[in-house]
Write a protein that holds these residues in place. Structure first.
Motif, PDB file in Angstrom:
ATOM      1  N   THR A  31       0.809  -1.221   0.000  1.00  0.00           N
ATOM      2  CA  THR A  31       0.000   0.000   0.000  1.00  0.00           C
ATOM      3  C   THR A  31       0.840   1.268   0.000  1.00  0.00           C
ATOM      4  N   ARG A  32       0.282   2.347  -0.565  1.00  0.00           N
ATOM      5  CA  ARG A  32       0.960   3.646  -0.570  1.00  0.00           C
ATOM      6  C   ARG A  32       1.189   4.167   0.850  1.00  0.00           C
ATOM      7  N   ALA A  33       0.449   3.596   1.805  1.00  0.00           N
ATOM      8  CA  ALA A  33       0.664   4.003   3.201  1.00  0.00           C
ATOM      9  C   ALA A  33       2.068   3.644   3.689  1.00  0.00           C
ATOM     10  N   PHE A  34       2.795   2.786   2.955  1.00  0.00           N
ATOM     11  CA  PHE A  34       4.187   2.483   3.339  1.00  0.00           C
ATOM     12  C   PHE A  34       5.151   3.594   2.937  1.00  0.00           C
ATOM     13  N   SER A  35       4.701   4.531   2.118  1.00  0.00           N
ATOM     14  CA  SER A  35       5.579   5.584   1.600  1.00  0.00           C
ATOM     15  C   SER A  35       6.308   6.299   2.731  1.00  0.00           C
ATOM     16  N   ASN A  36       7.627   6.383   2.621  1.00  0.00           N
ATOM     17  CA  ASN A  36       8.463   7.072   3.608  1.00  0.00           C
ATOM     18  C   ASN A  36       8.321   6.522   5.033  1.00  0.00           C
ATOM     19  N   LYS A  37       7.763   5.309   5.166  1.00  0.00           N
ATOM     20  CA  LYS A  37       7.519   4.783   6.511  1.00  0.00           C
ATOM     21  C   LYS A  37       8.072   3.382   6.730  1.00  0.00           C
ATOM     22  N   ALA A  38       7.752   2.466   5.802  1.00  0.00           N
ATOM     23  CA  ALA A  38       8.079   1.062   6.059  1.00  0.00           C
ATOM     24  C   ALA A  38       9.547   0.781   5.756  1.00  0.00           C
ATOM     25  N   MET A  39       9.998  -0.364   6.217  1.00  0.00           N
ATOM     26  CA  MET A  39      11.363  -0.848   5.970  1.00  0.00           C
ATOM     27  C   MET A  39      11.301  -2.041   5.035  1.00  0.00           C
ATOM     28  N   VAL A  40      12.369  -2.230   4.280  1.00  0.00           N
ATOM     29  CA  VAL A  40      12.616  -3.524   3.662  1.00  0.00           C
ATOM     30  C   VAL A  40      13.935  -4.023   4.234  1.00  0.00           C
ATOM     31  N   TYR A  41      14.261  -5.276   4.001  1.00  0.00           N
ATOM     32  CA  TYR A  41      15.421  -5.875   4.667  1.00  0.00           C
ATOM     33  C   TYR A  41      16.395  -6.476   3.659  1.00  0.00           C
ATOM     34  N   ALA A  42      17.678  -6.161   3.863  1.00  0.00           N
ATOM     35  CA  ALA A  42      18.749  -6.720   3.049  1.00  0.00           C
ATOM     36  C   ALA A  42      19.465  -7.760   3.905  1.00  0.00           C
ATOM     37  N   ASN A  43      19.133  -9.035   3.691  1.00  0.00           N
ATOM     38  CA  ASN A  43      19.687 -10.096   4.533  1.00  0.00           C
ATOM     39  C   ASN A  43      19.604  -9.728   6.017  1.00  0.00           C
ATOM     40  N   GLY A  44      18.456  -9.229   6.429  1.00  0.00           N
ATOM     41  CA  GLY A  44      18.233  -8.924   7.836  1.00  0.00           C
ATOM     42  C   GLY A  44      18.552  -7.504   8.257  1.00  0.00           C
ATOM     43  N   VAL A  45      19.178  -6.706   7.377  1.00  0.00           N
ATOM     44  CA  VAL A  45      19.519  -5.315   7.716  1.00  0.00           C
ATOM     45  C   VAL A  45      18.409  -4.390   7.219  1.00  0.00           C
TER      46      VAL A  45
ATOM     47  N   LEU B  84      15.559  -7.523  -2.101  1.00  0.00           N
ATOM     48  CA  LEU B  84      15.334  -7.070  -0.726  1.00  0.00           C
ATOM     49  C   LEU B  84      14.000  -7.652  -0.248  1.00  0.00           C
ATOM     50  N   ASP B  85      13.937  -7.960   1.047  1.00  0.00           N
ATOM     51  CA  ASP B  85      12.740  -8.607   1.599  1.00  0.00           C
ATOM     52  C   ASP B  85      11.835  -7.585   2.276  1.00  0.00           C
ATOM     53  N   ILE B  86      10.541  -7.675   1.963  1.00  0.00           N
ATOM     54  CA  ILE B  86       9.595  -6.828   2.706  1.00  0.00           C
ATOM     55  C   ILE B  86       8.806  -7.663   3.716  1.00  0.00           C
ATOM     56  N   LEU B  87       8.718  -8.972   3.514  1.00  0.00           N
ATOM     57  CA  LEU B  87       8.225  -9.889   4.547  1.00  0.00           C
ATOM     58  C   LEU B  87       9.310 -10.926   4.783  1.00  0.00           C
ATOM     59  N   CYS B  88       9.702 -11.077   6.031  1.00  0.00           N
ATOM     60  CA  CYS B  88      10.824 -11.946   6.375  1.00  0.00           C
ATOM     61  C   CYS B  88      10.776 -12.138   7.893  1.00  0.00           C
ATOM     62  N   PRO B  89      11.609 -12.993   8.439  1.00  0.00           N
ATOM     63  CA  PRO B  89      11.551 -13.197   9.894  1.00  0.00           C
ATOM     64  C   PRO B  89      11.712 -11.884  10.676  1.00  0.00           C
ATOM     65  N   GLU B  90      12.493 -10.925  10.141  1.00  0.00           N
ATOM     66  CA  GLU B  90      12.699  -9.654  10.849  1.00  0.00           C
ATOM     67  C   GLU B  90      11.458  -8.766  10.794  1.00  0.00           C
ATOM     68  N   GLN B  91      10.596  -8.972   9.794  1.00  0.00           N
ATOM     69  CA  GLN B  91       9.401  -8.139   9.632  1.00  0.00           C
ATOM     70  C   GLN B  91       8.252  -9.022   9.161  1.00  0.00           C
ATOM     71  N   GLY B  92       7.451  -9.471  10.114  1.00  0.00           N
ATOM     72  CA  GLY B  92       6.323 -10.336   9.785  1.00  0.00           C
ATOM     73  C   GLY B  92       5.122  -9.535   9.289  1.00  0.00           C
TER      74      GLY B  92
END
Ligand SMILES: *Cc1c(COP(=O)(O)O)cnc(C)c1O
Length: 350
Positions: free
Chosen positions: A268-282, A309-317
Motif C-alpha cells: 500500500t501507498r501508506a508504506f511511503s516514507n515509513k516502512a522498511m525492507v530488509y537486506a539479509n536482515g539489515v 530485498l525482503d519486505i516480509l521476512c523473519p525480521e518483519q512479519g
C-alpha cells in the motif's frame, strides 16, 4: 526477473495447525479456514497439504470458493460455506457436496426446499450482528432445523483478539443459552477463540490467520517471505528528490535501490516514507512514494546490495508490516498481488 518472489512454507502452515490443534482437547476437532484463497497464499496447495495431514473440515466464505476447493480436494473432506445458501448457489452446493452454513430463515427455507436431505450447518448470531440467526428466529425454527440434523451449529466472536474484552464472555454465555442440550456439533472459536481457552473450543475449531503466521497467534511459525528484486541502483546528490510528487528529498548523498513491486502488488501507498525492507536482515528505509510497480529504498549503509530485498521476512512479519500502515496482518496477506512468483516449500511430510 522483474517480479517479486513469494515463498510459502507449507511445513510452517502445518506446524501452526498442529500447534493450534494441540491447544484443544481430543474431543475437539480442528478444522482449517481457507477462504480468500487461503488468505492469499493459495488454497489449492494449502488445503491439499492439510488434507493429507488429516484435516477433515475446511471453511470458505463463498460457494464459488467451495467449488474451486472441491476440485482441489476431491471427495471426502467437508467444505463449509460461511455465507450459506445464496440464490443461485443451489446447483454448486448440490453437485459438489458443499455444506452451507445457513444464516437466516430465508436461507433455511431455500435450502430445505431446493436440496432436502443434503448437508447443512447453522450460523447463530451471539452479538456480532454480522451473520446468523438471532435468538427469536432460532426459537421459532430451531426444533425443525435440529430435527433435520445440521452438521455444525456455529457462531463467531467479535473481539477474540482481545482476551480481556467482556464481549467474549457475553458471547460465550449467549452461545450456551442458544445451544446447550442440542446433539449437533458446536463451534465458536477461530484463531483468537482457540487462544482464549478450552471453554471456547466446543466440538470444532476454525483457525484461519494463525495457520498463516498472523496475530493473534503471536507464537506462530513464520510462513511467508516476500523478496523484491533490485531493478536499478543510483546515487542521489544532496538536494535531489526521489519519486512521485518529490515525495522525498536527500539531505546528504544517498544510494537508492529501486525494487520491483508497488501498490498494484498489495504494497500500500501508506508504506511511503515509513516502512522498511530488509537486506539479509539489515533494515533499509523506503524513501518517497510507493508507486504502482516500484519502490525506492535507501541502501546507503550497505556495503553490498543483494539482488533482492525482503519486505516480509523473519525480521518483519505480516503484523509488523501491517502496523506501519495502521492495518492488520490479515489485510497484508489477502492483498498480496498476483504478479509474484509463488514458490512453495515443504508440505511433503504431511
Ligand atoms: C474468517 C473466519 C474465521 C477464521 O478466523 P481467523 O481469525 O482468521 O482465525 C472463522 N470463522 C469465521 C466465521 C470467519 O469468518
Amino acid at each position: 526477473m522483474a517480479t517479486g518472489t513469494l515463498r510459502i512454507d507449507l511445513d510452517a502452515v502445518l506446524a501452526n495447525w498442529r500447534a493450534l490443534d494441540a491447544k484443544s482437547g481430543r474431543d475437539t476437532e480442528t478444522g482449517a479456514v481457507v477462504k480468500a484463497d487461503s488468505y492469499g497464499l493459495g488454497a489449492a496447495r494449502v488445503a491439499r497439504m492439510l488434507a493429507r495431514a488429516g484435516v477433515r473440515k475446511f471453511f470458505v466464505a463463498a460457494t464459488e470458493e467451495g467449488a474451486m476447493l472441491r476440485q482441489s480436494l476431491g471427495e471426502g473432506p467437508e467444505i463449509f460455506v460461511f455465507s450459506g445458501h445464496m440464490a443461485g448457489d443451489t446447483e454448486m452446493i448440490g453437485d459438489l457436496g458443499l455444506t452451507p452454513m445457513l444464516n437466516s430463515i430465508e436461507q433455511v427455507t431455500r435450502h430445505f426446499e431446493a436440496l432436502p436431505g443434503t448437508p447443512f450447518g447453522i450460523q447463530l448470531d451471539t452479538g456480532m450482528n454480522r451473520l446468523g440467526l438471532e435468538m427469536p428466529e432460532w426459537q421459532a425454527i430451531g426444533e425443525i432445523v435440529l430435527n433435520a440434523g445440521p452438521k455444525l451449529v456455529m457462531s463467531h466472536l467479535a473481539c477474540a483478539d482481545e482476551p480481556d474484552h467482556p464481549m467474549n464472555a457475553a458471547q460465550l454465555a449467549e452461545f450456551h443459552r442458544m445451544t446447550d442440550g442440542i446433539s449437533a456439533p458446536r463451534s465458536l472459536a477461530a484463531t483468537g477463540g482457540i487462544l482464549l481457552g478450552p471453554e471456547y473450543h466446543f466440538d470444532v475449531t476454525r483457525p484461519g490467520v494463525g495457520l498463516y503466521g498472523g496475530a493473534p497467534f503471536t507464537n506462530a511459525t513464520p510462513v511467508v517471505r516476500l523478496s523484491l528484486p533490485v531493478v536499478q541502483l543510483r546515487e542521489v546528490e544532496a538536494g535531489e528528490i526521489v519519486g512521485y510528487s518529490c515525495g522525498w528529498q536527500a539531505e546528504t548523498p544517498t544510494r537508492i535501490a529501486t525494487i520491483a513491486a508497488g501498490y498494484a502488488d498489495g504494497l500500500t501507498r501508506a508504506f511511503s516514507n515509513k516502512a522498511m525492507v530488509y537486506a539479509n536482515g539489515v533494515p533499509c528505509p523506503i524513501r518517497g512514494r510507493v508507486s504502482m510497480d516500484l519502490i525506492t529504498v535507501d541502501v546507503s549503509h550497505l556495503s553490498e546490495v543483494p539482488a533482492a530485498l525482503d519486505i516480509l521476512c523473519p525480521e518483519q512479519g505480516v503484523d509488523d508490516l501491517a502496523s506501519v500502515a495502521g492495518t492488520i496482518g490479515y489485510e497484508i496477506l489477502t492483498s498480496l498481488g498476483h504478479r509474484y512468483r509463488r514458490h512453495y516449500a515443504g508440505g511433503t511430510g504431511a
